[in-house]
Design a protein around this motif. Sequence first.
Motif, short mmCIF file in Angstrom:
data_model
loop_
_atom_site.label_atom_id
_atom_site.label_comp_id
_atom_site.label_asym_id
_atom_site.label_seq_id
_atom_site.Cartn_x
_atom_site.Cartn_y
_atom_site.Cartn_z
N SER A 16 11.81 20.35 77.14
CA SER A 16 11.91 19.57 75.91
C SER A 16 13.38 19.21 75.81
N TYR A 17 13.70 17.96 76.06
CA TYR A 17 15.09 17.55 76.15
C TYR A 17 15.79 17.64 74.80
N ARG A 18 17.08 17.91 74.86
CA ARG A 18 17.95 17.97 73.68
C ARG A 18 19.02 16.89 73.84
N LEU A 19 19.36 16.24 72.73
CA LEU A 19 20.33 15.15 72.79
C LEU A 19 21.65 15.59 73.39
N LYS A 24 25.47 15.01 77.76
CA LYS A 24 26.42 15.61 78.71
C LYS A 24 26.08 15.24 80.14
N ILE A 25 24.79 15.27 80.50
CA ILE A 25 24.40 14.92 81.87
C ILE A 25 24.72 13.45 82.13
N THR A 108 25.77 20.95 83.10
CA THR A 108 24.62 21.04 82.20
C THR A 108 23.29 20.93 82.92
N GLY A 109 23.27 20.35 84.13
CA GLY A 109 22.00 20.23 84.82
C GLY A 109 22.07 19.35 86.06
N TYR A 110 20.88 19.10 86.60
CA TYR A 110 20.72 18.27 87.79
C TYR A 110 20.21 16.89 87.39
N PRO A 122 17.71 20.05 82.99
CA PRO A 122 18.75 20.89 82.38
C PRO A 122 18.78 22.29 83.00
N GLN A 123 19.98 22.83 83.19
CA GLN A 123 20.15 24.18 83.73
C GLN A 123 19.45 25.22 82.85
#
Length: 146
Positions: A16-19, A24-25, A108-110, A122-123
């Motif tokens: 569930s993505y967060r703004l 950041k990604i 923050t992630g890939y 997200p990581q």
Amino acid sequence: MQTSEPPIASLSFHVSYRLGEYLKIVSSHVLAEVARRKIRQGKKISLLDILILRSCLFLFVPPIFLFKVLKVGSCGFHFDDAGIVRSSKQGELIVPWSEVVAVYQYPTGYLFVQADGAMPVPQRVLTDEQHALLKSYIVRHQLSVR
């Protein structure tokens, strides 16, 4: 896929993505791309470049994020030797490993990039074991992490 290698366990998780993490990604990726282009031109990215890019991103990314959340929603991911399957409100998106053109890793992630889009991971959604498994897939399918 190389058939001589034994199969790796599949990997599944839900996002569930967060703004904040999405911003950041995206900003990490855009800044890295601009820096790469500047280097190719023999230039350095300036503080002014960074300020302008970040201002534009903070202005335009939140509405894009809202649109994506309303259109795509939360996503289930499944990684195996065949590729990546993303399940969302729009149905299943199946991406064979041969169609992954790049993988970018940021704090923050890939970001798994295809010719016509990208999938952020997200990581925070990955356990240490899942993170190691994801890296195994990246190595196995000879994708360089940038």
